[in-house]
Write an enzyme that holds these catalytic residues in place. Structure first.
Site, PDB file in Angstrom:
ATOM      1  N   GLU A 164       0.891  -1.651   0.526  1.00 25.36           N
ATOM      2  CA  GLU A 164      -0.143   0.353  -0.246  1.00 25.36           C
ATOM      3  C   GLU A 164       0.716   1.189   0.084  1.00 25.36           C
ATOM      4  O   GLU A 164       1.191   1.894   0.934  1.00 25.36           O
ATOM      5  CB  GLU A 164      -1.099  -0.140   1.334  1.00 25.36           C
ATOM      6  N   GLU A 353      -5.560  -8.161   1.152  1.00 26.85           N
ATOM      7  CA  GLU A 353      -6.474  -8.394   2.109  1.00 26.85           C
ATOM      8  C   GLU A 353      -8.054  -8.294   2.134  1.00 26.85           C
ATOM      9  O   GLU A 353      -7.911  -7.148   0.917  1.00 26.85           O
ATOM     10  CB  GLU A 353      -5.653  -6.710   2.540  1.00 26.85           C
TER      11      GLU A 353
END
Ligand code: NOJ
Length: 447
Positions: A164, A353
């Site tokens: 991320e 995720e």
């Protein structure tokens, strides 16, 4: 069956969020530990100095995974355990914990999937170089990745570079909500985002060169998940276009090796410094694409707008899970898998995720009935099943998270685990969602 037998069912965590004992065995202070030590940064001034304590309780956690039937565990390494100052001398004890953990996983038939960087970097690199503001740090990151890949690749063959990019760049140097907590100008922030991409590029090259056997490696991106608000052909095309253009500063850059003209125009004088050679490294083809998928963004075709689409605002009563940004629409898995593979050559996609926070409470019978999380997961599995059925290359799924853990600026207030952690005695209790996940893995169906 909704899912093929070899679909990779996994669970995910990250070092700083689950390990505890961040300075054990000669580790250096990380930027996140430094940030947590500043009062007022984290909800309740929480610090994950002990809890959830996977550093000590790893055997129990592996056993829980085995009981659920999880086939792969996505975990990250703490850079400051291995290089306490970020560069220079390696801490020989730094790998001991990861050796114990990796061996325990393998002995229990669970594959370790390792992320090199999930936000915690040695504070010394922030102090000496300005952290991700500096390209020197990208290079130093490559050296750390070489050492880690060389050490672990006799047993581990699946790796992720960085997790991320916006969260350790924009949120750290722009809004200041994450470590190091700075509020810099637009050009500097764009430079950190670009440097995050560059770090990914260094890691791709360094890990492959240092590995002792062939490895698979890719990025974990939290691309904004655009989808048609009403699935007409026109809106689907508009959403695909939005997906590519709105993720221009990282995913599209990494996949295409150049900035889109739309990004260059919109960014103007705030463009980061880059070279063609760096862009080549950044766009090194990956073995797979990891995507963290949580909340939707809606798009509508719009002939009157310059880009041909319009981003649709959310109704104020749109369903939201127990986290303000976590709006609900499971179609994100289907559309992101579809758009990525339609836009770029992608051998495999993994949802690295997906999950949600919930207000988990013990019932009188000692169980945690997280019906909201169970519903959230089921609907996302159905969306994943649709992607698989339509032959998009979705090969696996990691639930976020195995355990309740340190949710960054929210501290321990927000619980994302399918296993409850009691923060007083560190006992673990699988929730309803863990039992549900076991059934999905057992049957191969989004039951
Ligand atoms: C994504 C991040 O990678 C992870 O660390 C975080 O806990 C989850 N989102 C939930 O916010």
């Amino acid at each position: 069956m909704d899912f093929p037998k070899d679909f990779l069912w996994g669970a995910a965590t990250a070092s700083f969020q689950v390990e505890g004992y961040p300075e054990a065995d000669g580790a250096g202070e990380s930027n996140w530990l430094h940030f947590c030590r500043q009062r007022g940064r984290i909800a309740n001034d929480d610090i994950p100095d002990i809890a959830p304590g996977q550093f000590i309780h790893y055997k129990e956690d592996v056993k829980i995974m085995r009981d659920i039937g999880v086939k792969a565990y996505r975990m990250s390494l703490s850079w400051s355990r291995i290089f306490p100052n970020g560069d220079g001398k390696i801490n020989p004890k730094g790998f001991d914990y990861y050796d114990r953990m990796v061996n325990e996983l393998l002995e229990n038939g669970i594959q370790p999937w390792i992320t090199f960087f999930h936000w915690d970097m040695p504070q010394s690199l922030e102090d000496r170089f300005g952290g991700w503001r500096s390209k020197d740090v990208c290079k130093i990151f490559g050296d750390y990745v070489s050492a880690a890949a060389a050490h672990l690749s006799d047993r581990v063959t699946n790796f992720f570079t960085v997790n991320e990019i916006p969260c350790f760049t924009s949120a750290g140097y722009g809004s200041g909500t994450f470590a190091p907590g700075l509020k810099l100008g637009r050009k500097e922030v764009n430079q950190t985002i670009y440097n995050g991409c560059l770090a990914h590029g260094y890691a791709m090259t360094a890990a492959r060169a240092a590995a002792k056997q062939p490895i698979s490696i890719g990025l974990v991106d939290n691309c904004d998940g655009f989808m048609p608000v009403i699935a007409t052909e026109e809106n689907i095309n508009a959403a695909r276009k939005a997906f590519r253009l709105e993720n221009s500063d990282r995913l599209t850059l990494i996949r295409e090796g150049k900035f889109t003209p739309e990004y260059v125009k919109a960014t103007g004088e705030y463009m980061p410094e880059y070279t063609d050679e760096e862009l080549k490294m950044i766009s090194t083809p990956m073995d797979f694409q990891g995507v963290n998928l949580y909340a939707p963004n809606y798009v509508m075709a719009d002939k009157n707008s310059e880009r041909g689409y319009r981003i649709v605002p959310f109704s104020s009563s749109h369903p939201v899970m127990s986290m303000p940004w976590l709006k609900f629409d499971p179609q994100i898995i289907y559309y992101v898998s579809r758009f990525i593979s339609e836009l770029w050559p992608t051998p495999a996609i993994y949802v690295t995720e997906n999950g949600c926070a919930a207000e988990d409470k013990f019932d009188l019978d000692g169980e945690v009935y997280d019906t909201d999380r169970t519903m959230y997961l089921r609907e996302h599995f159905r969306s994943a099943a649709r992607a698989v059925k339509e032959n998009y290359p979705l090969k696996g799924y990691f639930v976020w998270s195995l355990l309740d853990n340190f949710e960054w600026a929210c501290g321990f207030e927000k619980r994302f685990g399918i296993v409850y952690v009691n923060y007083h005695d560190l006992s673990r209790t699988p929730k309803l969602s863990a039992k549900y996940y076991r059934e999905v893995i057992r049957t191969g169906n989004a039951v």
